[in-house]
Design a protein around this motif. Structure first.
Motif, PDB file in Angstrom:
ATOM      1  N   VAL A   1       0.878  -1.175   0.000  1.00 21.13           N
ATOM      2  CA  VAL A   1       0.000   0.000   0.000  1.00 21.13           C
ATOM      3  C   VAL A   1       0.910   1.219   0.000  1.00 21.13           C
ATOM      4  CG1 VAL A   1      -1.835   1.234   1.192  1.00 21.13           C
ATOM      5  CG2 VAL A   1      -1.770  -1.279   1.266  1.00 21.13           C
ATOM      6  N   LEU A   2       0.823   2.006  -1.060  1.00 21.14           N
ATOM      7  CA  LEU A   2       1.743   3.121  -1.253  1.00 21.14           C
ATOM      8  C   LEU A   2       1.001   4.425  -1.495  1.00 21.14           C
ATOM      9  CD1 LEU A   2       4.139   1.392  -3.803  1.00 21.14           C
ATOM     10  CD2 LEU A   2       4.483   1.609  -1.343  1.00 21.14           C
ATOM     11  N   GLU A   3       1.614   5.499  -1.060  1.00 20.95           N
ATOM     12  CA  GLU A   3       1.167   6.837  -1.423  1.00 20.95           C
ATOM     13  C   GLU A   3       1.978   7.223  -2.663  1.00 20.95           C
ATOM     14  OE1 GLU A   3      -1.190   8.813  -0.012  1.00 20.95           O
ATOM     15  OE2 GLU A   3      -1.684   7.273   1.473  1.00 20.95           O
ATOM     16  N   VAL A   4       1.299   7.465  -3.761  1.00 19.21           N
ATOM     17  CA  VAL A   4       1.964   7.784  -5.024  1.00 19.21           C
ATOM     18  C   VAL A   4       1.592   9.206  -5.413  1.00 19.21           C
ATOM     19  CG1 VAL A   4       2.264   7.106  -7.441  1.00 19.21           C
ATOM     20  CG2 VAL A   4       1.878   5.341  -5.692  1.00 19.21           C
ATOM     21  N   ALA A   5       2.585   9.973  -5.804  1.00 24.01           N
ATOM     22  CA  ALA A   5       2.378  11.381  -6.145  1.00 24.01           C
ATOM     23  C   ALA A   5       1.520  11.527  -7.398  1.00 24.01           C
ATOM     24  CB  ALA A   5       3.721  12.068  -6.357  1.00 24.01           C
ATOM     25  N   SER A   6       0.636  12.492  -7.371  1.00 16.92           N
ATOM     26  CA  SER A   6      -0.167  12.820  -8.546  1.00 16.92           C
ATOM     27  C   SER A   6       0.759  13.204  -9.690  1.00 16.92           C
ATOM     28  CB  SER A   6      -1.117  13.977  -8.240  1.00 16.92           C
ATOM     29  OG  SER A   6      -2.076  13.572  -7.294  1.00 16.92           O
ATOM     30  N   GLY A   7       0.365  12.800 -10.891  1.00 20.81           N
ATOM     31  CA  GLY A   7       1.154  13.085 -12.075  1.00 20.81           C
ATOM     32  C   GLY A   7       2.008  11.913 -12.509  1.00 20.81           C
ATOM     33  N   LEU A   8       2.368  11.043 -11.556  1.00 16.04           N
ATOM     34  CA  LEU A   8       3.092   9.829 -11.920  1.00 16.04           C
ATOM     35  C   LEU A   8       2.101   8.814 -12.488  1.00 16.04           C
ATOM     36  CD1 LEU A   8       5.460   9.323  -8.830  1.00 16.04           C
ATOM     37  CD2 LEU A   8       6.024  10.309 -11.061  1.00 16.04           C
ATOM     38  N   THR A   9       2.616   7.712 -12.984  1.00 14.41           N
ATOM     39  CA  THR A   9       1.747   6.613 -13.381  1.00 14.41           C
ATOM     40  C   THR A   9       1.780   5.545 -12.295  1.00 14.41           C
ATOM     41  OG1 THR A   9       3.490   5.412 -14.553  1.00 14.41           O
ATOM     42  CG2 THR A   9       2.176   7.003 -15.849  1.00 14.41           C
ATOM     43  N   VAL A  10       0.828   4.653 -12.340  1.00 13.45           N
ATOM     44  CA  VAL A  10       0.801   3.543 -11.391  1.00 13.45           C
ATOM     45  C   VAL A  10       2.073   2.712 -11.552  1.00 13.45           C
ATOM     46  CG1 VAL A  10      -0.458   1.435 -10.756  1.00 13.45           C
ATOM     47  CG2 VAL A  10      -1.711   3.550 -11.254  1.00 13.45           C
ATOM     48  N   MET A  11       2.578   2.575 -12.764  1.00 16.17           N
ATOM     49  CA  MET A  11       3.836   1.863 -13.011  1.00 16.17           C
ATOM     50  C   MET A  11       4.999   2.566 -12.333  1.00 16.17           C
ATOM     51  SD  MET A  11       6.895   2.080 -14.945  1.00 16.17           S
ATOM     52  CE  MET A  11       6.547   3.207 -16.256  1.00 16.17           C
ATOM     53  N   GLU A  12       5.094   3.879 -12.459  1.00 13.03           N
ATOM     54  CA  GLU A  12       6.189   4.627 -11.838  1.00 13.03           C
ATOM     55  C   GLU A  12       6.140   4.505 -10.316  1.00 13.03           C
ATOM     56  OE1 GLU A  12       6.971   8.148 -15.100  1.00 13.03           O
ATOM     57  OE2 GLU A  12       5.170   8.262 -13.827  1.00 13.03           O
ATOM     58  N   GLY A  13       4.941   4.501  -9.751  1.00 10.41           N
ATOM     59  CA  GLY A  13       4.806   4.321  -8.310  1.00 10.41           C
ATOM     60  C   GLY A  13       5.348   2.984  -7.860  1.00 10.41           C
ATOM     61  N   ALA A  14       5.067   1.934  -8.623  1.00 12.12           N
ATOM     62  CA  ALA A  14       5.582   0.604  -8.287  1.00 12.12           C
ATOM     63  C   ALA A  14       7.092   0.553  -8.473  1.00 12.12           C
ATOM     64  CB  ALA A  14       4.903  -0.451  -9.155  1.00 12.12           C
ATOM     65  N   ARG A  15       7.564   1.038  -9.591  1.00 13.34           N
ATOM     66  CA  ARG A  15       9.003   1.000  -9.889  1.00 13.34           C
ATOM     67  C   ARG A  15       9.799   1.782  -8.853  1.00 13.34           C
ATOM     68  NH1 ARG A  15      10.303   4.740 -14.518  1.00 13.34           N
ATOM     69  NH2 ARG A  15      10.072   6.146 -12.756  1.00 13.34           N
ATOM     70  N   ASP A  16       9.341   2.980  -8.519  1.00 13.99           N
ATOM     71  CA  ASP A  16      10.069   3.838  -7.592  1.00 13.99           C
ATOM     72  C   ASP A  16      10.077   3.310  -6.165  1.00 13.99           C
ATOM     73  OD1 ASP A  16      10.393   5.406  -9.837  1.00 13.99           O
ATOM     74  OD2 ASP A  16       9.080   7.027  -9.152  1.00 13.99           O
ATOM     75  N   ASN A  17       9.153   2.390  -5.870  1.00 19.68           N
ATOM     76  CA  ASN A  17       9.061   1.839  -4.519  1.00 19.68           C
ATOM     77  C   ASN A  17       9.434   0.361  -4.449  1.00 19.68           C
ATOM     78  OD1 ASN A  17       7.870   4.011  -2.632  1.00 19.68           O
ATOM     79  ND2 ASN A  17       6.701   4.213  -4.540  1.00 19.68           N
TER      80      ASN A  17
ATOM     81  N   LYS B   1     -10.581  -6.624 -17.072  1.00 19.89           N
ATOM     82  CA  LYS B   1      -9.802  -6.082 -15.948  1.00 19.89           C
ATOM     83  C   LYS B   1      -8.331  -5.801 -16.254  1.00 19.89           C
ATOM     84  CE  LYS B   1     -11.262  -9.344 -13.121  1.00 19.89           C
ATOM     85  NZ  LYS B   1     -11.448 -10.126 -11.898  1.00 19.89           N
ATOM     86  N   SER B   2      -7.807  -6.270 -17.376  1.00 19.70           N
ATOM     87  CA  SER B   2      -6.396  -6.037 -17.687  1.00 19.70           C
ATOM     88  C   SER B   2      -6.149  -4.593 -18.095  1.00 19.70           C
ATOM     89  CB  SER B   2      -5.932  -6.959 -18.821  1.00 19.70           C
ATOM     90  OG  SER B   2      -5.736  -8.261 -18.345  1.00 19.70           O
ATOM     91  N   ARG B   3      -5.077  -4.038 -17.546  1.00 17.18           N
ATOM     92  CA  ARG B   3      -4.615  -2.690 -17.902  1.00 17.18           C
ATOM     93  C   ARG B   3      -3.092  -2.686 -17.867  1.00 17.18           C
ATOM     94  NH1 ARG B   3      -8.356   1.620 -17.984  1.00 17.18           N
ATOM     95  NH2 ARG B   3      -6.590   2.601 -19.039  1.00 17.18           N
ATOM     96  N   LEU B   4      -2.507  -1.697 -18.522  1.00 11.63           N
ATOM     97  CA  LEU B   4      -1.077  -1.441 -18.407  1.00 11.63           C
ATOM     98  C   LEU B   4      -0.907  -0.340 -17.389  1.00 11.63           C
ATOM     99  CD1 LEU B   4       0.078  -1.557 -22.131  1.00 11.63           C
ATOM    100  CD2 LEU B   4       0.099  -3.396 -20.423  1.00 11.63           C
ATOM    101  N   THR B   5      -0.098  -0.594 -16.364  1.00 10.34           N
ATOM    102  CA  THR B   5       0.048   0.391 -15.296  1.00 10.34           C
ATOM    103  C   THR B   5       0.719   1.670 -15.776  1.00 10.34           C
ATOM    104  OG1 THR B   5       2.100  -0.655 -14.518  1.00 10.34           O
ATOM    105  CG2 THR B   5       0.033  -1.326 -13.447  1.00 10.34           C
ATOM    106  N   CYS B   6       1.436   1.608 -16.895  1.00  9.87           N
ATOM    107  CA  CYS B   6       2.058   2.823 -17.432  1.00  9.87           C
ATOM    108  C   CYS B   6       1.029   3.764 -18.043  1.00  9.87           C
ATOM    109  CB  CYS B   6       3.148   2.485 -18.459  1.00  9.87           C
ATOM    110  SG  CYS B   6       2.539   1.821 -20.034  1.00  9.87           S
ATOM    111  N   GLN B   7      -0.182   3.283 -18.240  1.00  7.70           N
ATOM    112  CA  GLN B   7      -1.221   4.093 -18.865  1.00  7.70           C
ATOM    113  C   GLN B   7      -2.260   4.608 -17.877  1.00  7.70           C
ATOM    114  OE1 GLN B   7      -0.981   4.944 -22.324  1.00  7.70           O
ATOM    115  NE2 GLN B   7       1.003   4.204 -21.607  1.00  7.70           N
ATOM    116  N   ILE B   8      -2.051   4.342 -16.592  1.00  2.00           N
ATOM    117  CA  ILE B   8      -2.974   4.840 -15.563  1.00  2.00           C
ATOM    118  C   ILE B   8      -2.273   5.960 -14.818  1.00  2.00           C
ATOM    119  CG2 ILE B   8      -4.364   4.290 -13.545  1.00  2.00           C
ATOM    120  CD1 ILE B   8      -4.290   1.333 -14.470  1.00  2.00           C
TER     121      ILE B   8
END
Length: 107
Positions: A15-31, A82-89
């Motif tokens: 469970v992460l706090e991800v900054a607005s403007g990033l993508t869901v993929m960037e939130g996962a990668r950065d953490n 239900k499939s999505r690419l996290t880089c597009q969210i």
């Protein structure tokens, strides 16, 4: 900031706090969330950031654009709904509480 829950195939939750403007993929990668490889760096040119969004979120997210839909054809075990690419969210207040499930990786 938005709270995003990443659930690995084995059930481990991040469970992460991800900054607005990033993508869901960037939130996962950065953490350091395992299971999202993001080989193309978020250019929607691979499917290694594939996830399944919780059913409650399917209609709350912006629809897939044609490029994302095409790339999902290359994902491991895609789900037509239900499939999505996290880089597009894109992360915003609108996705606060989003839950994504990461598929089992086949090597």
């Amino acid at each position: 900031m938005a709270r995003i829950t990443y659930i690995e195939h084995n059930g481990t939750e991040h469970v992460l706090e991800v900054a607005s403007g990033l993508t869901v993929m960037e939130g996962a990668r950065d953490n350091g969330v395992p299971g999202i490889e993001a080989d193309c760096g978020g250019a929607c040119a691979c499917s290694t950031c594939h996830c399944y969004v919780d059913a409650a979120w399917v209609d709350r997210l912006p629809p897939k654009d044609p490029m994302e839909a095409d790339m999902l054809d290359f994902a491991w075990a895609p789900d037509p709904v239900k499939s999505r690419l996290t880089c597009q969210i894109r992360v915003s207040d609108a996705v606060d509480g989003l839950v994504v499930h990461l598929p089992e990786r086949q090597i």
